[in-house]
Design a protein around this motif. Sequence first.
Motif, PDB file in Angstrom:
ATOM      1  N   ASN A   1     -50.724   4.148   5.968  1.00  7.20           N
ATOM      2  CA  ASN A   1     -50.880   4.269   7.467  1.00  7.20           C
ATOM      3  C   ASN A   1     -51.032   2.802   7.812  1.00  7.20           C
ATOM      4  OD1 ASN A   1     -51.798   7.055   8.742  1.00  7.20           O
ATOM      5  ND2 ASN A   1     -52.190   7.024   6.668  1.00  7.20           N
ATOM      6  N   LEU A   2     -51.952   2.097   7.061  1.00  8.72           N
ATOM      7  CA  LEU A   2     -52.349   0.705   7.866  1.00  8.72           C
ATOM      8  C   LEU A   2     -51.098  -0.276   7.835  1.00  8.72           C
ATOM      9  CD1 LEU A   2     -55.633  -0.074   4.770  1.00  8.72           C
ATOM     10  CD2 LEU A   2     -55.924   0.468   7.690  1.00  8.72           C
ATOM     11  N   VAL A   3     -50.252  -0.202   7.020  1.00  5.36           N
ATOM     12  CA  VAL A   3     -48.892  -1.631   7.155  1.00  5.36           C
ATOM     13  C   VAL A   3     -48.448  -1.096   8.559  1.00  5.36           C
ATOM     14  CG1 VAL A   3     -47.760  -0.263   5.423  1.00  5.36           C
ATOM     15  CG2 VAL A   3     -48.121  -2.920   6.197  1.00  5.36           C
ATOM     16  N   ARG A   4     -48.000   0.033   8.481  1.00  7.36           N
ATOM     17  CA  ARG A   4     -47.846   0.140  10.048  1.00  7.36           C
ATOM     18  C   ARG A   4     -47.935   0.224  11.016  1.00  7.36           C
ATOM     19  NH1 ARG A   4     -45.955   6.989   9.147  1.00  7.36           N
ATOM     20  NH2 ARG A   4     -47.612   6.496   7.906  1.00  7.36           N
TER      21      ARG A   4
ATOM     22  N   TYR B   1     -41.244  -1.988   9.073  1.00  5.74           N
ATOM     23  CA  TYR B   1     -40.656  -3.059   7.949  1.00  5.74           C
ATOM     24  C   TYR B   1     -38.874  -2.153   8.473  1.00  5.74           C
ATOM     25  CZ  TYR B   1     -38.687  -3.129   3.626  1.00  5.74           C
ATOM     26  OH  TYR B   1     -37.652  -2.805   2.270  1.00  5.74           O
ATOM     27  N   ASP B   2     -38.535  -3.774   8.124  1.00  8.29           N
ATOM     28  CA  ASP B   2     -37.018  -3.548   8.716  1.00  8.29           C
ATOM     29  C   ASP B   2     -36.229  -3.982   7.270  1.00  8.29           C
ATOM     30  OD1 ASP B   2     -34.809  -4.026   9.601  1.00  8.29           O
ATOM     31  OD2 ASP B   2     -34.670  -5.827  10.975  1.00  8.29           O
TER      32      ASP B   2
ATOM     33  N   LEU C   1     -38.358   7.074   4.141  1.00  4.65           N
ATOM     34  CA  LEU C   1     -37.986   7.580   5.638  1.00  4.65           C
ATOM     35  C   LEU C   1     -38.063   5.809   6.178  1.00  4.65           C
ATOM     36  CD1 LEU C   1     -36.193   9.028   7.095  1.00  4.65           C
ATOM     37  CD2 LEU C   1     -38.284   9.793   8.153  1.00  4.65           C
ATOM     38  N   THR C   2     -39.494   5.208   6.308  1.00  3.03           N
ATOM     39  CA  THR C   2     -39.698   4.292   6.680  1.00  3.03           C
ATOM     40  C   THR C   2     -38.982   3.433   6.305  1.00  3.03           C
ATOM     41  OG1 THR C   2     -42.243   5.221   7.032  1.00  3.03           O
ATOM     42  CG2 THR C   2     -41.653   2.531   7.315  1.00  3.03           C
TER      43      THR C   2
ATOM     44  N   LYS D   1     -41.751   3.355  16.217  1.00  4.32           N
ATOM     45  CA  LYS D   1     -41.991   2.119  15.533  1.00  4.32           C
ATOM     46  C   LYS D   1     -40.780   2.142  14.333  1.00  4.32           C
ATOM     47  CE  LYS D   1     -44.826  -1.880  14.005  1.00  4.32           C
ATOM     48  NZ  LYS D   1     -47.043  -2.053  13.405  1.00  4.32           N
ATOM     49  N   ARG D   2     -40.893   2.618  13.856  1.00  6.26           N
ATOM     50  CA  ARG D   2     -40.132   2.973  12.326  1.00  6.26           C
ATOM     51  C   ARG D   2     -38.710   3.020  13.010  1.00  6.26           C
ATOM     52  NH1 ARG D   2     -37.005   7.416  10.788  1.00  6.26           N
ATOM     53  NH2 ARG D   2     -38.266   9.404  11.985  1.00  6.26           N
ATOM     54  N   LEU D   3     -38.612   3.312  14.121  1.00  2.00           N
ATOM     55  CA  LEU D   3     -36.995   3.889  14.212  1.00  2.00           C
ATOM     56  C   LEU D   3     -36.501   2.103  15.199  1.00  2.00           C
ATOM     57  CD1 LEU D   3     -37.413   8.095  15.613  1.00  2.00           C
ATOM     58  CD2 LEU D   3     -35.891   6.382  13.669  1.00  2.00           C
TER      59      LEU D   3
END
Length: 499
Positions: free
Chosen positions: A159-162, A168-169, A240-241, A448-450
């Motif tokens: 949760n924190l890192v997101r 993340y890429d 998935l992230t 954000k992840r997408l």
Amino acid sequence: MKKISIKLILIMVALSFSNCKKDFLDTEPTQSVDESNIFKTTTNAKNAINGIYRYMYTKYSTQNQPGHGGMMLQLDFMGEDIGLAVQSWYTNAANGAANYIEMRNEADIWVEFPFRLYYRVIGNANALIDNIDAAEGPEADKRMLKAEALTLRAWAYHNLVRLFAKRYDKSAKPNKQLGLSMPLSAKEVKLPRSTVEEVYTQINVDLDAAIVLFNGATAPANKSHVSIDAARAIKADVALTMQEYEVAATYAQQVITNNKYSLMTQAQYQSGFNDISNPEWIWGVYLQADQGDTFANFHAQISMDGNTTFIRDRPKRINSALYNLIPATDVRKKMWEPTPTAANFPLPEATFKREPYMSRKFKIKAEKTTLGDVPYLRLSEVYLILAEALANIPGREAEAKQKLYDYVSKRDNSYTLSANTGAALIEEILINRRTELWGEGRRFYDLKRLDRGLDRRTAPNFVAASVGDVMVVPAGDPRWQWVIPRAELQANPNSKQND
């Protein structure tokens, strides 16, 4: 970094919490409490970990910050699929981040809240991990407690890192952008920020270790505690992230194959999303009447019938464009009402407002309360993770369609195997994800992840004034990254602010 003290665990166990704002990352034991007594036995350690779970649904500062449930709601209000007719909690400059201003203010309460919430989980998990091996008690209990603590630590870091780092890429691996200060022991303090890659590496190390420990451990007493399936589901979500689709598919499939959970019937789907005994729930909050805050709890913020001002005066509305994508034969179509009346949308009292496209998804668990159990992880999300992962793996599209069918056909008796392929299939999965997980805290993270921008203009019924006219946030905008709280920067000279 300041330190969450072991004393805090005892405070949590006693169900008495201090709202003192100064002890951010208090990970060292205090002089006033003998740490060895807290973890002397597995029985004591169970009380300590119960305190961690209790802290996760306790009010932080204001009524719209009921622990992780408050973050779930805030993150959905930061999207385009849930909205209000006017500014209010979660959406205005004083009480929320949906205007994409608050998370860029290092002194703001909404920056401090998640930082403090998840780091307290980490600090107390670290204390248990440090000490549980030497505790007196059955080995199976020690395995369970350590597995739970590792899972909770990984979940909190995820949760924190997101929130506080750039996305993340996978194409940029290793991701060297600033991640988090990452204490892995109660003795580690004032650490510099690790990279995003390092944080995700540790998250996976923790989850892998937890899954091994859960095998041969005493089973958690109930679904209010994380289990091996919760660890596997979190592992799938992490993968998935990270765009590690093979890993995501593997762990999601393990949860499904375990056959411990089943997708809801359509009758169960309409029962109010308030009962942890629901066969689809993997992990959630079991909230008893004598444990919940009347106003600062999840259902007091999102239900259709909780008797609070925020419920009576502020119906929660779905994006009408998203609603129109739901087939008429799908039970989820019944979760919102485009034209509510006294006949089709009865409410407890005449003082409750009705507005177009208002939600009936969440209901209170018992009359004359504002309480309900809170869903953290459900089997339907695992199916959606599996379908999305498979759709992104060359040669596995047919499997993705079948898994999507296995899930959607439970919601819609008329659903047939998807004819979509490629990007269209992925979009169908994502539409189902938006519909299924509405109000459960996934939309900000998904956008954000997408690497997708926010565009509320696609919601015809979204009221721009409710979010200070912030209708568009482009992908990659600095506002997708929350700033580090000022109090942490002052306490930890080795930390560094985001750009």
